[in-house]
Design a protein around this motif. Structure first.
Motif, short mmCIF file in Angstrom:
data_model
loop_
_atom_site.label_atom_id
_atom_site.label_comp_id
_atom_site.label_asym_id
_atom_site.label_seq_id
_atom_site.Cartn_x
_atom_site.Cartn_y
_atom_site.Cartn_z
N MET A 20 -92.63 -14.71 -24.37
CA MET A 20 -91.98 -16.01 -24.59
C MET A 20 -92.93 -17.16 -24.29
SD MET A 20 -89.10 -15.53 -25.96
CE MET A 20 -88.61 -17.24 -26.07
N ALA A 21 -93.59 -17.12 -23.13
CA ALA A 21 -94.49 -18.21 -22.76
C ALA A 21 -95.71 -18.25 -23.67
CB ALA A 21 -94.91 -18.06 -21.30
N VAL A 41 -103.84 -12.88 -27.44
CA VAL A 41 -104.10 -11.44 -27.27
C VAL A 41 -102.90 -10.80 -26.58
CG1 VAL A 41 -105.66 -9.72 -26.30
CG2 VAL A 41 -106.55 -11.93 -27.01
N GLY A 50 -92.74 -8.08 -24.70
CA GLY A 50 -92.28 -8.93 -23.61
C GLY A 50 -90.91 -8.57 -23.11
N VAL A 52 -88.06 -10.10 -23.25
CA VAL A 52 -86.89 -10.28 -24.12
C VAL A 52 -86.70 -9.08 -25.05
CG1 VAL A 52 -86.90 -12.80 -24.13
CG2 VAL A 52 -88.02 -11.57 -25.96
N TYR A 57 -78.59 -11.69 -24.96
CA TYR A 57 -77.43 -12.19 -25.68
C TYR A 57 -77.20 -13.68 -25.43
CZ TYR A 57 -73.43 -10.27 -28.25
OH TYR A 57 -72.54 -9.90 -29.22
N ILE A 158 -105.76 -7.16 -21.71
CA ILE A 158 -106.78 -7.93 -20.98
C ILE A 158 -106.85 -7.37 -19.55
CG2 ILE A 158 -107.33 -10.22 -20.05
CD1 ILE A 158 -107.84 -9.98 -23.08
N TYR A 217 -85.99 -4.97 -14.74
CA TYR A 217 -87.01 -5.75 -15.45
C TYR A 217 -87.80 -4.81 -16.33
CZ TYR A 217 -89.18 -10.25 -16.25
OH TYR A 217 -89.56 -11.43 -16.82
N HIS A 372 -87.32 -15.83 -13.79
CA HIS A 372 -85.89 -15.51 -13.66
C HIS A 372 -85.36 -16.23 -12.43
CE1 HIS A 372 -82.33 -12.95 -14.26
NE2 HIS A 372 -82.84 -12.69 -15.45
N PHE A 418 -86.13 -18.76 -17.41
CA PHE A 418 -85.69 -17.76 -18.39
C PHE A 418 -86.49 -17.86 -19.70
CE2 PHE A 418 -82.23 -18.24 -15.37
CZ PHE A 418 -82.01 -16.93 -15.03
C1 LIG Z 1 -83.47 -7.27 -18.64
C2 LIG Z 1 -83.77 -8.70 -18.87
C3 LIG Z 1 -82.77 -9.54 -19.30
C4 LIG Z 1 -83.02 -10.87 -19.52
N1 LIG Z 1 -82.03 -11.63 -20.00
C5 LIG Z 1 -82.25 -12.89 -20.36
C6 LIG Z 1 -81.24 -13.64 -20.99
O1 LIG Z 1 -80.14 -13.15 -21.22
N2 LIG Z 1 -81.52 -14.91 -21.34
C7 LIG Z 1 -82.74 -15.48 -21.11
O2 LIG Z 1 -82.93 -16.65 -21.49
N3 LIG Z 1 -83.73 -14.80 -20.50
C8 LIG Z 1 -83.52 -13.51 -20.11
N4 LIG Z 1 -84.51 -12.78 -19.51
C9 LIG Z 1 -85.71 -13.47 -19.06
C10 LIG Z 1 -86.81 -13.63 -20.10
O3 LIG Z 1 -86.95 -12.46 -20.83
C11 LIG Z 1 -88.09 -13.99 -19.37
O4 LIG Z 1 -87.85 -15.13 -18.60
C12 LIG Z 1 -89.25 -14.32 -20.31
O5 LIG Z 1 -89.44 -13.29 -21.23
C13 LIG Z 1 -90.54 -14.56 -19.53
O6 LIG Z 1 -91.54 -14.93 -20.41
P1 LIG Z 1 -93.08 -14.53 -20.18
O7 LIG Z 1 -93.81 -14.93 -21.39
O8 LIG Z 1 -93.52 -15.01 -18.87
O9 LIG Z 1 -93.07 -12.94 -20.07
P2 LIG Z 1 -92.82 -11.91 -21.27
O10 LIG Z 1 -91.90 -12.49 -22.26
O11 LIG Z 1 -92.47 -10.63 -20.63
O12 LIG Z 1 -94.24 -11.79 -21.97
C14 LIG Z 1 -95.38 -11.26 -21.35
C15 LIG Z 1 -96.26 -10.67 -22.44
O13 LIG Z 1 -97.55 -10.37 -21.92
C16 LIG Z 1 -97.97 -9.13 -22.44
N5 LIG Z 1 -98.96 -8.60 -21.50
C17 LIG Z 1 -98.74 -8.14 -20.25
N6 LIG Z 1 -99.89 -7.80 -19.68
C18 LIG Z 1 -100.86 -8.04 -20.57
C19 LIG Z 1 -102.27 -7.89 -20.55
N7 LIG Z 1 -102.90 -7.44 -19.46
N8 LIG Z 1 -102.98 -8.22 -21.65
C20 LIG Z 1 -102.35 -8.68 -22.76
N9 LIG Z 1 -101.02 -8.85 -22.83
C21 LIG Z 1 -100.29 -8.55 -21.75
C22 LIG Z 1 -96.70 -8.32 -22.54
O14 LIG Z 1 -96.82 -7.23 -23.42
C23 LIG Z 1 -95.71 -9.37 -22.99
O15 LIG Z 1 -95.63 -9.47 -24.39
C24 LIG Z 1 -84.31 -11.41 -19.29
C25 LIG Z 1 -85.33 -10.57 -18.85
C26 LIG Z 1 -85.07 -9.21 -18.66
C27 LIG Z 1 -86.17 -8.30 -18.25
#
Ligand SMILES: Cc1cc2nc3c(=O)[nH]c(=O)nc-3n(C[C@H](O)[C@H](O)[C@H](O)COP(=O)(O)OP(=O)(O)OC[C@H]3O[C@@H](n4cnc5c(N)ncnc54)[C@H](O)[C@@H]3O)c2cc1C
Length: 619
Positions: A20-21, A41, A50, A52, A57, A158, A217, A372, A418
Motif C-alpha cells: 500500500m505505501a 522493487v 502486501g 492487504v 472489507y 532487497i 498479520y 495498524h 491502515f
Molecule cells: C489481516 C489484515 C487485515 C487488515 N485489514 C485491514 C482493513 O480491513 N482495512 C484497512 O484499511 N487495512 C487493513 N489492514 C492493514 C493494511 O493492510 C496495512 O496497513 C497496509 O497494507 C500497510 O502498508 P505497507 O505498504 O506498509 O505494507 P504492505 O502493504 O504489507 O506492503 C509491503 C510490501 O513490501 C514487500 N516487501 C517486503 N519485504 C521486502 C523486501 N525485502 N524487498 C522487496 N519487497 C519487500 C511485500 O511483499 C509487500 O508487498 C489489514 C492488515 C492485515 C494483515
C-alpha cells in the motif's frame, strides 16, 4: 558466485516494497517528479502483494471531512487514546489531513465502495471505517503504480541498503536478488523509500506444525522495513509497542465488523460480561486510562487475558442473536468470504454455525508494525508546518539517514493509518523525496562496485553454506555445519516467545528475561552466518530470517529500556507492572551502530500538539 549475473540500475527514486505505501509512493513520485526515473522493487508480485492481499472489507481510515464527519484532530485524539498517549501527533495529523483525498482517488479508479442508500455517503462500518468490496483493491492501486513507474521489478528481495561513500550518513541505493533467476540486482538511487511492510513470525505463533503460516498479520511480512534501516544505522522508535489481536480462534477472522456492524459482544464461558470484573484491577495498573472512551485496545485485551488466566475461558463472541436477522447473517458470512476465507473453513470443519453456536475468540501472538493499531518503526522527520524541532530535520518522512524515506508499516509513531493511511504516507514521503533531489541534496553520491560486490558475497553465502554443508548431512536435513532457515526461524520464535513476552509466558517478561533473551539472540545471529539455502526460494527464507532476527533484537532492546507496563494486554514488564507517566510519558528511540552492532537508547519527549493548540486557543 560468478554464476550469478549482476544487473545495474540507476534511478532517482527507488521504492522498496510495492504494497500500500509503496504503490502510493510510486504514484506520487511521478506526480511531482515528472522527469525523474522512478523504480519500484517488490519481493512478490505487486498485483497481489502486501498485507492487504490477506483480504479486507473496509478502508479503516477515512475522515469524511467533506460531510463534516471527522476532522484530523479527532483522529489524533483517537490514536493517542488507543496507544495510551504514545504517538507522534504531527505524523498522525499530517496523514489524517490528506487521507480523504487518497480514498477519493481510489473511488475514481474504480474501487467498489459501498454507499449508504439514504445519504449517498460512503457506508460507515464504524467511526473511521468505510466498507468496500476489497477483492480488487490491490490490483487497482498496483495499476496506478505501474502506470507511474519507469520500471517495476517483481520477485526481487532487497537485502541491504547501499550507503554513499562520499558523504557520511547518506543513502546510495539498495541491493537484492531475484528469487526466480537468482540474479543479483544493484539499484543506485538518489533517494530510497522503504515501504517493506511489518513483521509477523518473530514470536512463536499459536498455530505451529501443519498450521504454521496461519497467523493474523500476513505471514510474508518479514520485517525488512525495520531490518534494512536498522542495519544501516537509522534510528527507530517505539519498537517495544508490539501488538496482540483479539480475533476469532484459529482462523484469525477479524472482529471489527462483528462488533461495529453486527453489534455482537463478548462473554466468558459462564455468559458473564467479564470486562467489568477486571475494572478495579486494571485501574490499579494504569489509573485513569481505563476510564477513557473508547477503551484502549490493549486494556480490552488485558481483561480477556486475565479472565482466561483466572479460569473463565473460553471467551465467546455472542453471534446467535445478530445472526437471527437474515441480512446480518449474510453480512457476517460475507465478511469472511471477502476477507478471511480460512475462518469460514475453520467454522465449517468444527461444526460452528454462528447462528446457533457462539464462536470462540483468542488473543494472538505479538506482531510488530507501524500502520495498524500500533506504532513501531523508524524515527522520521515530520512536516515543516506541524513538527516541533525535535521532530523535524528537513524532509517529511525522512529517516535519520539523508535521502532514506519511509512510509506505512516502516514509520513509527503514527498508528491507525491502515491501508488508506499507508498509501497516503507513501505519497507524502515521495513528495518530500522529489524535493530532496530537486534541492540538490543527492548530488555527487558515490557507490563503488566494491561495496556492491561485498554485499553480493554476503547475499549468496547461504547457498555456499549449503553446497559445502550438504556433504556432511547425517540423515534427512541434519548437517553439523549449517542450519536451515526453518530451524533458525523456530529458534528465533522460541527465544522471543519465552523471553520477550509471547504466548507461552502469557505476554509476561522482565529485565532479567530480556537480558537473557538478548544474549540468546546474539548467539542466534552468530549462528545465522551458517544458515544454508538449497535453492533461491530458501535463499529468500534465509534473508527473511536474518531480517526478522535483527528486528527482534531491536524489539527486545526497546522492551528492556522502557521500565513500565505501558500497554497491559500487549505485554507486561513483571518487574514494573504499573504504567508510569512520571518517568515514561515519552517516546523511546534506538540506534544500532553499524560498525559495532551495539544499540544505544534514548527518551524523546512526546508532544501533545492537538491539545496544546486547544489550550492556546482557550487561554
Ligand atoms: C489481516 C489484515 C487485515 C487488515 N485489514 C485491514 C482493513 O480491513 N482495512 C484497512 O484499511 N487495512 C487493513 N489492514 C492493514 C493494511 O493492510 C496495512 O496497513 C497496509 O497494507 C500497510 O502498508 P505497507 O505498504 O506498509 O505494507 P504492505 O502493504 O504489507 O506492503 C509491503 C510490501 O513490501 C514487500 N516487501 C517486503 N519485504 C521486502 C523486501 N525485502 N524487498 C522487496 N519487497 C519487500 C511485500 O511483499 C509487500 O508487498 C489489514 C492488515 C492485515 C494483515
Amino acid at each position: 558466485m560468478a554464476k550469478h549475473k549482476t544487473h545495474y540500475e540507476e534511478c532517482d527514486i527507488l521504492v522498496v516494497g510495492g504494497g500500500m505505501a509503496g504503490t502510493g509512493a510510486t504514484f506520487e513520485a511521478r506526480h511531482w517528479g515528472r522527469d525523474m526515473k522512478i523504480v519500484c522493487v517488490e519481493k512478490a508480485n505487486i498485483d497481489r502483494s502486501g498485507a492487504v492481499a490477506q483480504g479486507l472489507y473496509a478502508i479503516n481510515c477515512y475522515m469524511g471531512m467533506q460531510w463534516g464527519e471527522n476532522q484530523p484532530e479527532d483522529h489524533v485524539r483517537y490514536a493517542r487514546n488507543d496507544l495510551m498517549g504514545m504517538v507522534r501527533e504531527d505524523l498522525g495529523y499530517d496523514m489524517a489531513r490528506h487521507v480523504d483525498s487518497t480514498v477519493h482517488m481510489f473511488d475514481e479508479w474504480g474501487l467498489p465502495m459501498m454507499k449508504n442508500e439514504k445519504t449517498g455517503r460512503y457506508l460507515r462500518e464504524g467511526k473511521w471505517q468505510i466498507m468496500i468490496h476489497g477483492e480488487s483493491y490491490k490490483p487497482i492501486v498496483a495499476e496506478a503504480a505501474k502506470k507511474s513507474a519507469d520500471k517495476i521489478y517483481n520477485r526481487i528481495m532487497i537485502t541491504h541498503l547501499l550507503m554513499d561513500e562520499s558523504q557520511e550518513n547518506r543513502i546510495g541505493g539498495a541491493v537484492g536478488f531475484n528469487m526466480r533467476t537468482g540474479d543479483f540486482h544493484v539499484f543506485r538511487a538518489k533517494a530510497v523509500i522503504v515501504a517493506a511492510g511489518g513483521a509477523s513470525h518473530i514470536f512463536k505463533p499459536r498455530a505451529v506444525g501443519e498450521g504454521m503460516g496461519r497467523t493474523w498479520y500476513a505471514p510474508w511480512s518479514n520485517g525488512s522495513a525495520y531490518a534494512l534501516p536498522i542495519a544501516a544505522g537509522a534510528k527507530m522508535t517505539q519498537m517495544e509497542n508490539r501488538i496482540v489481536l483479539c480475533r476469532f480462534k484459529d482462523g484469525y477472522g477479524p472482529v471489527g465488523a462483528y462488533f461495529l456492524h453486527l453489534k455482537t459482544y463478548t462473554q466468558n464461558a459462564n455468559g458473564e460480561n467479564y470486562e467489568k470484573k477486571w475494572y478495579d484491577q486494571t485501574k490499579e495498573l494504569v489509573g485513569e486510562y481505563i476510564d477513557h472512551h473508547p477503551t484502549p485496545t490493549c486494556l480490552r485485551n488485558h481483561a480477556f487475558i486475565q479472565e482466561v488466566a483466572a479460569g473463565g475461558g473460553p471467551i465467546h463472541m455472542v453471534t446467535k442473536e445478530a445472526f437471527q436477522d437474515p441480512h446480518l447473517e449474510t453480512v457476517g458470512w460475507e465478511n469472511f468470504l471477502g476477507m478471511t476465507v480460512g475462518q469460514a473453513v475453520v467454522w465449517a470443519s468444527q461444526n460452528i454455525d454462528p447462528k446457533y453456536t457462539n464462536p470462540e475468540l483468542t488473543t494472538s501472538e505479538p506482531y510488530v508494525m507501524g500502520s495498524h493499531a500500533t506504532c513501531s518503526g523508524a524515527w522520521v522527520s515530520g512536516p515543516e508546518d506541524l513538527s516541533p524541532p525535535e521532530y523535524f530535520w528537513g524532509y517529511n518522512r525522512m529517516l535519520t539517514i539523508d535521502g532514506l524515506f519511509g512510509a506505512g508499516d516502516t514509520v513509527g509513531g503514527s498508528a491507525h493509518k491502515f491501508s488508506s493511511g499507508s498509501f497516503t504516507e507513501g505519497r507524502l514521503a515521495a513528495k518530500a523525496a522529489v524535493k530532496y533531489i530537486e534541492d540538490k541534496k543527492a548530488d555527487g553520491i558515490k557507490v563503488s562496485n566494491k561495496q556492491c560486490e561485498d554485499f553480493k558475497a554476503k547475499v549468496y553465502k547461504p547457498l555456499d553454506n549449503y553446497t559445502i554443508g550438504r556433504n556432511e548431512i547425517t540423515g534427512g536435513t541434519v548437517s553439523p555445519s549449517y542450519i536451515s532457515p526453518i530451524q533458525g526461524l523456530q529458534r528465533l520464535q522460541k527465544i522471543m516467545d519465552e523471553y520477550v513476552g509471547g504466548i507461552t509466558s502469557n505476554y509476561m517478561t522482565n529485565g532479567n528475561m530480556l537480558k537473557r533473551g538478548l544474549e540468546l539472540l546474539e548467539w542466534l545471529q552468530e549462528d545465522l552466518e551458517n544458515v544454508g539455502a538449497e535453492d533461491y526460494h530458501q535463499l529468500m527464507r534465509a534473508w527473511e530470517l536474518k531480517h526478522r532476527a535483527l528486528t527482534s533484537q531491536c524489539v527486545t532492546e526497546h522492551t528492556l529500556f522502557r521500565e513500565e507496563t505501558r500497554w497491559p494486554g500487549y505485554y507486561y514488564r513483571g518487574d514494573h507492572m504499573k504504567l508510569d507517566d512520571e518517568n515514561w510519558h515519552c517516546l523511546t528511540v534506538s540506534r544500532r551502530d553499524p560498525k559495532t552492532g551495539k544499540f544505544t537508547m534514548e527518551k524523546v519527549p512526546v508532544y501533545h500538539i492537538v491539545d496544546e493548540k486547544e489550550e492556546k486557543k482557550a487561554s
